[in-house]
Design an enzyme around this catalytic site. Structure first.
Site, PDB file in Angstrom:
ATOM      1  N   HIS A   1       0.830  -1.205   0.000  1.00 41.39           N
ATOM      2  CA  HIS A   1       0.000   0.000   0.000  1.00 41.39           C
ATOM      3  C   HIS A   1       0.864   1.253   0.000  1.00 41.39           C
ATOM      4  CE1 HIS A   1      -3.927  -1.954   1.646  1.00 41.39           C
ATOM      5  NE2 HIS A   1      -3.930  -1.873   0.345  1.00 41.39           N
TER       6      HIS A   1
ATOM      7  N   GLU B   1      -1.856 -12.980 -15.583  1.00 43.21           N
ATOM      8  CA  GLU B   1      -1.208 -12.842 -14.275  1.00 43.21           C
ATOM      9  C   GLU B   1      -0.534 -14.138 -13.833  1.00 43.21           C
ATOM     10  OE1 GLU B   1      -4.239 -10.278 -11.752  1.00 43.21           O
ATOM     11  OE2 GLU B   1      -5.287 -11.741 -13.016  1.00 43.21           O
TER      12      GLU B   1
ATOM     13  N   ASN C   1       2.110  -7.153 -11.273  1.00 42.65           N
ATOM     14  CA  ASN C   1       2.237  -7.391  -9.833  1.00 42.65           C
ATOM     15  C   ASN C   1       2.079  -8.877  -9.524  1.00 42.65           C
ATOM     16  OD1 ASN C   1       2.211  -4.615  -9.919  1.00 42.65           O
ATOM     17  ND2 ASN C   1       0.303  -4.357  -8.803  1.00 42.65           N
ATOM     18  N   ASP C   2       0.965  -9.431  -9.977  1.00 39.87           N
ATOM     19  CA  ASP C   2       0.719 -10.851  -9.713  1.00 39.87           C
ATOM     20  C   ASP C   2       1.594 -11.752 -10.572  1.00 39.87           C
ATOM     21  OD1 ASP C   2      -1.098 -11.213  -7.600  1.00 39.87           O
ATOM     22  OD2 ASP C   2      -2.734 -10.465  -8.833  1.00 39.87           O
TER      23      ASP C   2
ATOM     24  N   ARG D   1       3.116 -11.400  -2.398  1.00 40.25           N
ATOM     25  CA  ARG D   1       3.248  -9.973  -2.658  1.00 40.25           C
ATOM     26  C   ARG D   1       3.476  -9.164  -1.387  1.00 40.25           C
ATOM     27  NH1 ARG D   1      -1.676  -8.249  -6.449  1.00 40.25           N
ATOM     28  NH2 ARG D   1      -1.058  -6.235  -5.613  1.00 40.25           N
TER      29      ARG D   1
ATOM     30  N   CYS E   1      -1.165  -3.262 -17.082  1.00 38.47           N
ATOM     31  CA  CYS E   1      -1.860  -2.405 -16.121  1.00 38.47           C
ATOM     32  C   CYS E   1      -1.286  -2.558 -14.719  1.00 38.47           C
ATOM     33  CB  CYS E   1      -3.354  -2.684 -16.115  1.00 38.47           C
ATOM     34  SG  CYS E   1      -3.792  -4.386 -15.711  1.00 38.47           S
TER      35      CYS E   1
END
Length: 553
Positions: free
Chosen positions: A185, A412, A435-436, A446, A483
């Site tokens: 975050h 992903e 990210n994934d 993660r 993305c």
């Protein structure tokens, strides 16, 4: 002689400024004085927790979007009945008041940490709430971001989202943390605010009081006590980048005219309003689950359609890529009870939730189709966590039967990247969630800050998989987007284009720097950068090789 330390750059940009450390309260102890009866002290504890909640809600009123949502959620956590019950038991066992609260919060933090993933990150939130409550009980100011009245770089072990959410209203111009990873975050919010940030830096204990720092959120390097010449060069470079970013306008493209669609990632109505007013080419990722986090009742088709129409209304005639609910794992939705899983990141999440709650997916598709028809937006819908061509085929058939015109999937999972050619046979497009993809390629949770180096999208194996998807898209004549957070890295963006990516979606503040970077390079140079990054043995070597090509281009 300058001293350098390094971490992971998670929010691009360079800044030169003094630094201040985020302070935390002195630890409590079982030997602290006992100030009253358990009954009286329990009243004080309730009042302290209420004060913490009210302070967070007050701060939520000063911010918008995800930041406001995080502060509101944290306020609710402060009033959790389980904390009060645990603190009461600690008081009755003879612990001093502040220590009773600290022990209660620590116990819950340990449980969340053991669960891993999303729940482990919530432990940071809880720890922060406990420290705030302890401060109130001691009559001290709550922990918070320093306000010295001048720009500075904030240094911390890590920041709770409640603190990161208010960085935009502070004197902080850079962020350096000892823990955290590129998908935390802290990283995501810093990027959304346009604040240069470096996380997972083990050398923060080497910082000298009163010395300036040069923090580079692109490369992840931090220079301690730089020379006058280095400071001047850093200021000039930052000014040059800012001028380039501000002067770059219009559709994304390379210097020789190769089109690269630049769009925004959004999750809330506030995000949509900001993106709608920004210089971008629509939306590349609308995270629909953000509208329903914390909901215990499933939204109706009509409610969803109204919400989606409010978002799509900002983009009449523009392309909007919507991701169907990516619930489970790190984003649980209470109205979709998936039970307890040993490893939720490898379990029922994303499209797989539709096997448990098929009506939920159908309802969402119906609502999206209605919203698209009502607003005139160019609606594209994709499913998260697609692993096989059969899953892509089934989703495409379902979506088209509910009135969705353009259907795609998130890439992903390595299996999907490896078989992208087969998956694209059934779809109109794909979008890579780096990210994934990094998480599953390198087998690292993660939220595992200690292994954050493996989550780096510059990992050559991750780039190899992106290249496979890019080639599959080119062969099929279908668009391939990115993305994930990597799309907002100005140094990595041309690498992604060189790998065959045709669109990049990111937080609004990152658009200018990425647009300017692409406009300064020919497509052939982007391909050279991609080859250099894939040819490197590790992310550090890859960044250095790409930086050299950029400097000579």
């Amino acid at each position: 002689m300058d001293n350098r330390i390094a971490g992971i750059g998670v929010s691009a940009g360079s800044v030169c400024a003094p630094w201040l450390r985020f302070s935390t309260p002195e630890p409590t102890s079982a030997s602290d004085p006992i100030t009253g009866s358990p009954e009286a002290e329990l009243i004080r504890i309730r009042e302290a927790l209420d004060a913490v909640a009210e302070e967070l809600l007050s701060r939520a009123e000063t911010v918008e979007g995800v930041s406001a949502e995080i502060l509101t959620t944290s306020a609710a956590m402060a009033r959790d009945a389980g904390i009060v019950k645990a603190a009461k038991a600690n008081l009755e066992s003879g612990l001093p008041t502040a220590h009773a609260v600290a022990v209660a919060f620590d116990a819950f933090c340990e449980k969340l940490t053991a669960l891993g993933g999303y729940m482990a990150e919530r432990a940071t939130d809880l720890r922060d709430l406990g420290q705030r409550a302890v401060a109130v009980l001691r009559g001290e100011p709550m922990p918070g971001i320093p306000a010295p009245g001048h720009p500075y770089i904030l240094v911390a072990r890590d920041l709770a989202p409640a603190d990161t959410a208010t960085l935009g209203n502070s004197d902080v111009v850079g962020l350096l943390t000892a823990e955290g990873g590129p998908t935390s975050h802290t990283a995501i919010l810093a990027k959304s605010l346009g604040i240069p940030a470096v996380v997972n830096c083990s050398g923060t204990d080497l910082l000298a009081e009163g010395k300036l720092l040069i923090l580079d959120g692109t490369t992840g390097t931090v220079t301690i006590d730089p020379s006058a010449e280095m400071r001047e060069r850093a200021v000039l470079e930052a000014s040059f980048v800012a001028e380039q970013s501000a002067s770059a306008h219009g559709p994304g493209r390379t210097r020789d005219g190769f089109a690269v669609r630049l769009s925004a990632n959004i999750g809330t109505l506030e995000d949509a309003a900001r993106a709608g007013a920004a210089d971008c080419e629509g939306v590349g990722l609308f995270r629909t689950e953000f509208s329903y986090l914390g909901r215990h009742d499933a939204p109706s088709v009509e409610e969803q359609a109204q919400t989606y129409a409010s978002v799509l209304g900002h983009f009449a005639g523009q392309k909007v890529v919507v991701r169907t609910l990516d619930s489970g794992s790190d984003k649980p939705l209470p109205f979709l009870d998936l039970g307890v899983e040993e490893n939720p990141a490898l379990g029922v999440r994303g499209l797989r939730v539709g096997t448990v709650y098929p009506d939920t997916l159908i309802s969402q598709l119906d609502a999206l189709a209605a919203a698209g028809n009502a607003t005139g937006a160019d609606l594209w819908v994709m499913a998260p966590m697609v692993a096989t061509a059969d899953e892509a085929k089934d989703f495409a058939e379902l979506a088209r039967s509910r009135g969705i015109g353009k259907v795609g999937a998130m890439i992903e999972i390595p299996a999907a990247a490896l078989r992208a050619k087969d998956i694209l046979e059934h779809l109109d497009f794909v979008s890579i969630g780096t990210n994934d993809l990094s998480q599953y390629t390198c087998a690292v949770d993660r939220m595992a800050g200690g292994l954050a180096q493996l989550l780096d999208p510059w990992q050559p194996a991750v780039l190899d998989l992106i290249a496979m998807v890019g080639q599959a898209g080119a062969d099929a004549g279908k668009p391939v987007g990115v993305c994930g957070e990597s799309a907002s890295d100005p140094l990595l963006a041309p690498v992604l284009v060189g790998l065959g990516v045709t669109s990049l979606s990111m937080s609004v503040p990152a658009l200018g720097a990425v647009r300017a970077q692409l406009a300064s390079l020919d497509l052939a140079v982007c391909k050279d950068m991609a080859a250099a990054a894939r040819g490197a043995r590790n992310p550090l070597e890859g960044r250095a090789a790409v930086a050299r090509i950029r400097e000579s281009a």
